[in-house]
Design a protein around this motif. Sequence first.
Motif: not given
Length: 149
Positions: A40-50
């Motif tokens: 999550k800390s490295e690969d979840y690039l669109y967390e804020e958008e989703l």
Amino acid sequence: MIGPGTGLAPFRGFIQERWHLKQNDKPVGDTILYFGCRKKSEDYLYEEELTQYVSNGTLTKLYTAFSRDQEHKIYVTHLLKQNMKEIWNIIGEKDGHIYVCGDARNMAREVKEIIIETIMTEGGKSRADAEAYLKRMESQRRYSADVWS
């Protein structure tokens, strides 16, 4: 929508379109996304958008799996198995659609098998009938896969 890793890319456009339709008071059905990546800390690039799409109702549900964030690996396929009743409700009772995007080697094959298992378990069908049901979904363009290896 089932899009682990880079499989998320085409779904971002789909979700953006749904947001635009909602902004213009057009009706849209439930929109559920299964997304996974390693960390999550490295690969979840669109967390804020989703997360914002969940908050504003564009995404009805967001299921996430981060395979390397705990000792026991968790993939989107594990989440699909946990949600078989919901999946059957969508495809068996509401004539919903399933879109799969990402790895063809393992993930797509496993997802297809889980959908067949769901149709058998929750839909009360034999293996042959479940496979025929999925074939029908494909011919009706209710099951679509854009996968690569």
